[in-house]
Scaffold this motif. Sequence first.
Motif, PDB file in Angstrom:
ATOM      1  N   MET A   1     -43.615  21.267  51.048  1.00 10.64           N
ATOM      2  CA  MET A   1     -42.355  21.525  50.201  1.00 10.64           C
ATOM      3  C   MET A   1     -41.353  20.493  50.550  1.00 10.64           C
ATOM      4  O   MET A   1     -40.237  20.810  50.705  1.00 10.64           O
ATOM      5  CB  MET A   1     -41.171  23.163  51.262  1.00 10.64           C
ATOM      6  N   GLN A   2     -40.950  19.299  49.458  1.00  8.37           N
ATOM      7  CA  GLN A   2     -40.586  18.467  49.359  1.00  8.37           C
ATOM      8  C   GLN A   2     -39.199  18.657  48.764  1.00  8.37           C
ATOM      9  O   GLN A   2     -38.287  18.266  48.907  1.00  8.37           O
ATOM     10  CB  GLN A   2     -40.769  17.002  49.195  1.00  8.37           C
ATOM     11  N   VAL A   3     -39.104  19.206  47.449  1.00  8.78           N
ATOM     12  CA  VAL A   3     -37.624  19.405  46.967  1.00  8.78           C
ATOM     13  C   VAL A   3     -37.174  20.669  47.315  1.00  8.78           C
ATOM     14  O   VAL A   3     -35.889  20.473  47.215  1.00  8.78           O
ATOM     15  CB  VAL A   3     -38.648  20.696  45.597  1.00  8.78           C
TER      16      VAL A   3
ATOM     17  N   PRO B   1     -21.851  24.675  50.154  1.00  7.25           N
ATOM     18  CA  PRO B   1     -22.057  26.004  49.910  1.00  7.25           C
ATOM     19  C   PRO B   1     -21.670  27.113  48.720  1.00  7.25           C
ATOM     20  O   PRO B   1     -23.062  28.106  48.862  1.00  7.25           O
ATOM     21  CB  PRO B   1     -21.295  26.530  51.030  1.00  7.25           C
ATOM     22  N   ALA B   2     -21.598  27.041  47.758  1.00  6.22           N
ATOM     23  CA  ALA B   2     -21.124  27.272  46.349  1.00  6.22           C
ATOM     24  C   ALA B   2     -22.530  27.318  45.782  1.00  6.22           C
ATOM     25  O   ALA B   2     -22.778  27.874  44.564  1.00  6.22           O
ATOM     26  CB  ALA B   2     -20.491  27.358  45.215  1.00  6.22           C
ATOM     27  N   VAL B   3     -23.421  26.565  45.977  1.00  8.68           N
ATOM     28  CA  VAL B   3     -24.362  26.222  45.019  1.00  8.68           C
ATOM     29  C   VAL B   3     -25.807  27.150  46.109  1.00  8.68           C
ATOM     30  O   VAL B   3     -25.926  26.987  46.147  1.00  8.68           O
ATOM     31  CB  VAL B   3     -25.042  24.740  44.756  1.00  8.68           C
ATOM     32  N   ALA B   4     -26.157  28.248  44.604  1.00  7.14           N
ATOM     33  CA  ALA B   4     -26.967  28.886  44.320  1.00  7.14           C
ATOM     34  C   ALA B   4     -28.488  27.542  44.688  1.00  7.14           C
ATOM     35  O   ALA B   4     -28.870  27.120  44.736  1.00  7.14           O
ATOM     36  CB  ALA B   4     -27.266  29.636  42.866  1.00  7.14           C
ATOM     37  N   HIS B   5     -29.074  28.869  45.555  1.00  4.56           N
ATOM     38  CA  HIS B   5     -30.641  27.570  46.117  1.00  4.56           C
ATOM     39  C   HIS B   5     -31.499  27.559  44.557  1.00  4.56           C
ATOM     40  O   HIS B   5     -31.959  26.186  44.992  1.00  4.56           O
ATOM     41  CB  HIS B   5     -31.696  28.419  46.669  1.00  4.56           C
ATOM     42  N   GLY B   6     -31.772  28.690  43.759  1.00  2.00           N
ATOM     43  CA  GLY B   6     -32.770  28.462  42.523  1.00  2.00           C
ATOM     44  C   GLY B   6     -32.323  27.240  41.979  1.00  2.00           C
ATOM     45  O   GLY B   6     -32.895  26.538  41.496  1.00  2.00           O
ATOM     46  N   ALA B   7     -30.479  27.061  41.642  1.00  2.00           N
ATOM     47  CA  ALA B   7     -30.173  26.400  40.706  1.00  2.00           C
ATOM     48  C   ALA B   7     -29.874  24.877  41.294  1.00  2.00           C
ATOM     49  O   ALA B   7     -30.249  23.941  40.736  1.00  2.00           O
ATOM     50  CB  ALA B   7     -28.022  26.590  40.555  1.00  2.00           C
ATOM     51  N   GLY B   8     -29.975  24.806  42.563  1.00  2.00           N
ATOM     52  CA  GLY B   8     -30.018  23.664  42.900  1.00  2.00           C
ATOM     53  C   GLY B   8     -31.285  23.082  43.172  1.00  2.00           C
ATOM     54  O   GLY B   8     -32.004  21.678  42.419  1.00  2.00           O
ATOM     55  N   LEU B   9     -32.436  24.186  43.121  1.00  2.00           N
ATOM     56  CA  LEU B   9     -33.179  23.838  43.017  1.00  2.00           C
ATOM     57  C   LEU B   9     -34.485  23.181  41.450  1.00  2.00           C
ATOM     58  O   LEU B   9     -35.061  22.584  41.166  1.00  2.00           O
ATOM     59  CB  LEU B   9     -35.315  24.651  43.168  1.00  2.00           C
ATOM     60  N   SER B  10     -33.863  23.653  39.810  1.00  2.00           N
ATOM     61  CA  SER B  10     -34.264  23.979  39.180  1.00  2.00           C
ATOM     62  C   SER B  10     -33.425  22.020  38.805  1.00  2.00           C
ATOM     63  O   SER B  10     -34.267  21.320  37.955  1.00  2.00           O
ATOM     64  CB  SER B  10     -34.390  24.486  38.094  1.00  2.00           C
ATOM     65  N   ALA B  11     -32.074  21.791  39.238  1.00  2.00           N
ATOM     66  CA  ALA B  11     -31.483  20.557  39.392  1.00  2.00           C
ATOM     67  C   ALA B  11     -32.378  20.030  39.362  1.00  2.00           C
ATOM     68  O   ALA B  11     -32.439  18.436  39.177  1.00  2.00           O
ATOM     69  CB  ALA B  11     -30.212  20.473  39.527  1.00  2.00           C
ATOM     70  N   LEU B  12     -33.633  19.506  40.340  1.00  2.00           N
ATOM     71  CA  LEU B  12     -34.071  18.803  41.090  1.00  2.00           C
ATOM     72  C   LEU B  12     -35.400  18.397  40.809  1.00  2.00           C
ATOM     73  O   LEU B  12     -35.708  17.120  40.953  1.00  2.00           O
ATOM     74  CB  LEU B  12     -33.640  18.955  42.459  1.00  2.00           C
ATOM     75  N   TRP B  13     -35.695  19.226  40.988  1.00  2.00           N
ATOM     76  CA  TRP B  13     -37.613  19.240  40.591  1.00  2.00           C
ATOM     77  C   TRP B  13     -38.297  18.484  39.846  1.00  2.00           C
ATOM     78  O   TRP B  13     -38.692  17.717  39.610  1.00  2.00           O
ATOM     79  CB  TRP B  13     -38.272  20.521  39.763  1.00  2.00           C
ATOM     80  N   CYS B  14     -37.348  18.190  37.825  1.00  2.00           N
ATOM     81  CA  CYS B  14     -37.901  17.492  37.487  1.00  2.00           C
ATOM     82  C   CYS B  14     -37.881  16.078  37.684  1.00  2.00           C
ATOM     83  O   CYS B  14     -38.869  15.106  37.397  1.00  2.00           O
ATOM     84  CB  CYS B  14     -36.855  17.597  35.593  1.00  2.00           C
ATOM     85  N   SER B  15     -36.355  15.453  38.080  1.00  2.00           N
ATOM     86  CA  SER B  15     -36.350  14.194  38.681  1.00  2.00           C
ATOM     87  C   SER B  15     -37.995  13.843  39.146  1.00  2.00           C
ATOM     88  O   SER B  15     -38.451  12.793  40.211  1.00  2.00           O
ATOM     89  CB  SER B  15     -35.097  13.896  39.173  1.00  2.00           C
ATOM     90  N   TRP B  16     -37.355  15.702  41.250  1.00  2.00           N
ATOM     91  CA  TRP B  16     -38.730  14.781  41.894  1.00  2.00           C
ATOM     92  C   TRP B  16     -39.903  14.515  41.337  1.00  2.00           C
ATOM     93  O   TRP B  16     -41.114  13.256  41.730  1.00  2.00           O
ATOM     94  CB  TRP B  16     -38.916  16.077  43.370  1.00  2.00           C
TER      95      TRP B  16
END
Length: 394
Positions: free
Chosen positions: A266-268, A280-295
């Motif tokens: 579960m690296q991402v 803390p204001a960052v929604a978990h799903g939004a953080g994931l989508s912001a990272l996945w493509c670069s990962w």
Amino acid sequence: MKDFEFYTPTKVVFGKDKELEAGRLIRSYGAGKVLIHYGGQSAKKSGLLDRVKKSLEEAGIDYVELGGVQANPTLEMVRKGITLCLAEKVDFVLAVGGGSVIDSAKDIANGIADPKVDVWDFSLKKAAVTKSVPVGVILTLAAAGSEMSSSCVITDEETGRKRGYNSEFNRPVFAIENPELTYSVSKFQTGCGAVDIMMHTMERYLTGDEGTYLTDSIAEGVMRSVVQAGKESIENPRNYEARANMMWASSVAHNDLTHCGRTFFMQVHQLEHEISGMYPAVAHGAGLSALWCSWARYVYPGKVERFAQFANRVWNIAYDFENPEKTVLAGIEAQENYYKSIDMPVNLKTLGVKWEDLEQLADNCSFHKTRTLPGIRELDWKDMLEIYKMAYEA
């Protein structure tokens, strides 16, 4: 295919008005007093809490309430819940909400069962859960999959640390899933849910293991279904079939079915936990989508064939056997375009993450350069920092 154990003790009660059966279900577990744990005002305004209370009262079950759980559930709320439950002699915790409420309920249940252990030690893995009180769920958000999972993720706001731990004691005894309860979920949160559900599956799917074609087919079906159901739920929030498929996908994606026979990474998620822990204001799903493509662009050379299979079977991109990397990159772009189509971010700048915090994020995720994240490409501090930079500049 690797050896595995598959354990899903959670009873799923799926369909319209099933929340009215909460009292009957809880009574079957011999509960004397229940904590009704929930988030904000929506559960009250919608009348859901009143229906739940009436169901408990008709079953002759006493209860106390604790609301106010926020996204990225906090250690402070958990401690408050433990204190209340011990004073009230609570022996069953009912989570009415989504993943944040459920994780908070799990941690409370573990804490009241073993009050001599500091509950934060479970998250820090300094102590193992050896007993708990039963947790039931009335699901109101299709996203985290915590309603059937063994995981629990809590944030210590004082330090900004967001930590997860797994235990079979974390699995709820039942999950009531009425898709109609998600009709009021906003477009943004629906999008976040689609990201999280698909990510739970992708992170189990994009591994280096071979010979798992049955598990592959299940995972591919979940991912394709989420793509469709997510868009349809956003376009028509009262589309029952779309909401139903989203809700069931949420449970299947994180109850371990989609990684049977495979190594689980579960690296991402690990990278994202540091973002929403610090912000803390960052929604978990939004953080994931912001990272996945670069990962994905960073790690795919470690398993080109697997990423090409993902592109071909999930996004229907023709497999270029002469140049499979072309297929891979087209698949990553298709995933990125999907995020954009449901208004999910694809870079960290959009989330308000600061460039000067990236090294600290990598430091936190690597536990001050003492751990690496295993996967098709093992990530150390330098790798983590590079992915954060790529995601910032995307």
